[in-house]
Scaffold this motif. Structure first.
Motif, PDB file in Angstrom:
ATOM      1  N   GLY A   1      44.659   8.937  31.348  1.00 58.57           N
ATOM      2  CA  GLY A   1      45.340   9.957  32.000  1.00 58.57           C
ATOM      3  C   GLY A   1      45.223  11.256  31.805  1.00 58.57           C
ATOM      4  O   GLY A   1      45.121  12.310  32.463  1.00 58.57           O
ATOM      5  N   VAL A   2      45.270  11.486  30.470  1.00 62.63           N
ATOM      6  CA  VAL A   2      44.855  12.891  29.500  1.00 62.63           C
ATOM      7  C   VAL A   2      43.735  13.342  30.075  1.00 62.63           C
ATOM      8  O   VAL A   2      43.717  14.728  30.460  1.00 62.63           O
ATOM      9  CB  VAL A   2      45.184  12.828  28.467  1.00 62.63           C
ATOM     10  CG1 VAL A   2      44.785  14.177  27.607  1.00 62.63           C
ATOM     11  CG2 VAL A   2      46.605  12.460  28.027  1.00 62.63           C
ATOM     12  N   ALA A   3      42.561  12.549  30.203  1.00 60.33           N
ATOM     13  CA  ALA A   3      41.516  13.060  30.571  1.00 60.33           C
ATOM     14  C   ALA A   3      41.092  13.403  31.874  1.00 60.33           C
ATOM     15  O   ALA A   3      40.743  14.657  32.095  1.00 60.33           O
ATOM     16  CB  ALA A   3      40.120  11.859  30.237  1.00 60.33           C
ATOM     17  N   ASN A   4      41.896  12.727  32.802  1.00 60.07           N
ATOM     18  CA  ASN A   4      41.970  13.224  34.156  1.00 60.07           C
ATOM     19  C   ASN A   4      42.758  14.332  34.443  1.00 60.07           C
ATOM     20  O   ASN A   4      42.230  15.135  35.336  1.00 60.07           O
ATOM     21  CB  ASN A   4      42.337  12.004  35.100  1.00 60.07           C
ATOM     22  CG  ASN A   4      41.578  10.905  35.493  1.00 60.07           C
ATOM     23  OD1 ASN A   4      40.734  11.006  35.971  1.00 60.07           O
ATOM     24  ND2 ASN A   4      41.731   9.690  34.888  1.00 60.07           N
ATOM     25  N   LEU A   5      43.860  14.545  33.561  1.00 58.52           N
ATOM     26  CA  LEU A   5      44.710  16.051  33.589  1.00 58.52           C
ATOM     27  C   LEU A   5      43.648  17.033  33.056  1.00 58.52           C
ATOM     28  O   LEU A   5      43.906  18.185  33.756  1.00 58.52           O
ATOM     29  CB  LEU A   5      45.855  15.725  32.806  1.00 58.52           C
ATOM     30  CG  LEU A   5      46.683  14.923  33.501  1.00 58.52           C
ATOM     31  CD1 LEU A   5      48.178  14.735  32.423  1.00 58.52           C
ATOM     32  CD2 LEU A   5      47.542  15.447  34.801  1.00 58.52           C
TER      33      LEU A   5
END
Length: 356
Positions: free
Chosen positions: A165-169
């Motif tokens: 999720g952090v990577a996508n953000l």
């Protein structure tokens, strides 16, 4: 000393393979060591590597030898990040745990580097932050396992989704790493020889070897390592606790170590690709687990060696080379790795039953 404490000490020594190995060597010499059931999985991995090298030498040696320093150099250049992940995963699996978050950590690290470089943040600070991201992810898994009694599979799966999720953000698209300093680090090498037979030692290789040496020392020559083996002894570290070893703290530290290795691997992979991408490392956790299992580390914990994982990575990399030489599609690598993994797990199970 009480009988319970004495039994705990004997159990832990048998798992870590220190005093028993020395006694066996004293009684039967080298052959007792070679035929010790604890060393047979690693010996089988070494034999597999040798057979693969022989096959490659016979099939592909033309004007130049297949087995060469260039081959080994390329193996470690292409798999330096896998080697670092495997060292951390070895420590985790020795406790009977698992870390599924490492591939997602690699993705986050690459994107963080790609985002911060254009902002003018000093490169050493970026690299330190990248490693700390992995460490914090590992600490989170360790806390969930230690204080909230999560199963390692569930805890690491949760952190994996968190990191994805952090990577996508950070970015849903691939980002190039445009930095002269970073490129200089990635391309640094010491070259040997001339022409087609030349080979080199790169910075990622040196970092990977340094991680191997650190992991070897920690697991085989420190109190931390004895506790790691004790936790994986099958009684959730009860024997290690009776000896006064810090089982709870070690459960957190072992995942912090794996996370730190994942952070370092993320930097090495970013050097390899010169970019960051949110889908980087999908399935990479399995690419790290497979060499560890092939290298002789018991998946239920308590038995295994860092150097076995190194040989497992070499088998993994050499298999990719042989498949490419045969002109087969890259997905055949997964098929053969699956076969290798099945064979070595069956071997482990057989040896475990025989030694029990």
């Amino acid at each position: 000393m009480s009988r319970t404490s004495t039994a705990a000490r004997k159990s832990l020594a048998a798992r870590s393979g220190s005093s028993t190995t020395r006694a066996a060597a004293g009684r039967g010499g080298l052959w007792s060591k070679v035929l010790d059931p604890r060393f047979l999985p690693v010996g089988s991995t070494v034999l597999t590597l040798v057979l693969m090298l022989v096959i490659g030498q016979v099939r592909y040696s033309g004007s130049r030898s297949f087995v060469s320093m260039k081959l080994f150099s390329n193996l470690f250049i292409d798999n330096s990040f896998i080697l670092v992940l495997a060292v951390g995963m070895t420590a985790v699996i020795l406790t009977g745990g698992i870390d599924l978050s490492v591939g997602a950590v690699v993705a986050v690290v690459g994107l963080v580097i790609a985002r911060l470089v254009p902002l003018g943040v000093p490169l050493p600070l970026i690299l330190l932050l990248a490693v700390l991201i992995g460490t914090l992810g590992g600490v989170l898994i360790g806390v969930l396992v230690r204080f909230f009694d999560f199963q390692p599979f569930i805890a690491s799966l949760a952190v994996m989704f968190l990191m994805r999720g952090v990577a996508n953000l950070i970015s849903p698209q691939s980002l190039a790493i445009d930095s002269e300093g970073f490129s200089a680090l990635a391309s640094w090498a010491v070259k040997f020889g001339d022409g087609r037979e030349s080979w080199k030692i790169t910075l990622p290789m040196l970092v990977a070897f340094a991680v191997v040496l650190v992991g070897f020392h920690l697991l085989h020559y420190t109190r931390f390592g004895r506790t790691v083996y004790g936790i994986g002894s099958g009684d959730d570290g009860h024997a290690a606790s009776l000896m006064g070893l810090a089982v709870g703290r070690t459960k957190i530290l072992v995942y912090a170590f794996s996370g730190t290795c994942a952070g370092i691997a993320g930097i090495l992979f970013a050097m390899y690709t010169k970019s960051g991408y949110n889908l980087t490392g999908v399935g990479m956790e399995l690419d790290a687990i497979a060499p560890v299992a092939i290298g002789g580390t018991l998946l239920t914990g308590g038995r295994g060696y860092v150097w076995g994982s190194v040989v497992g990575v070499m088998v993994y990399g050499l298999l990719q080379v042989l498949i490419a030489r045969e002109g087969l599609d890259s997905w055949w690598t997964k098929v053969f790795i699956g076969v290798f993994l099945l064979v070595f797990v069956l071997l482990q199970r057989s040896l475990s039953r025989r030694s029990s």
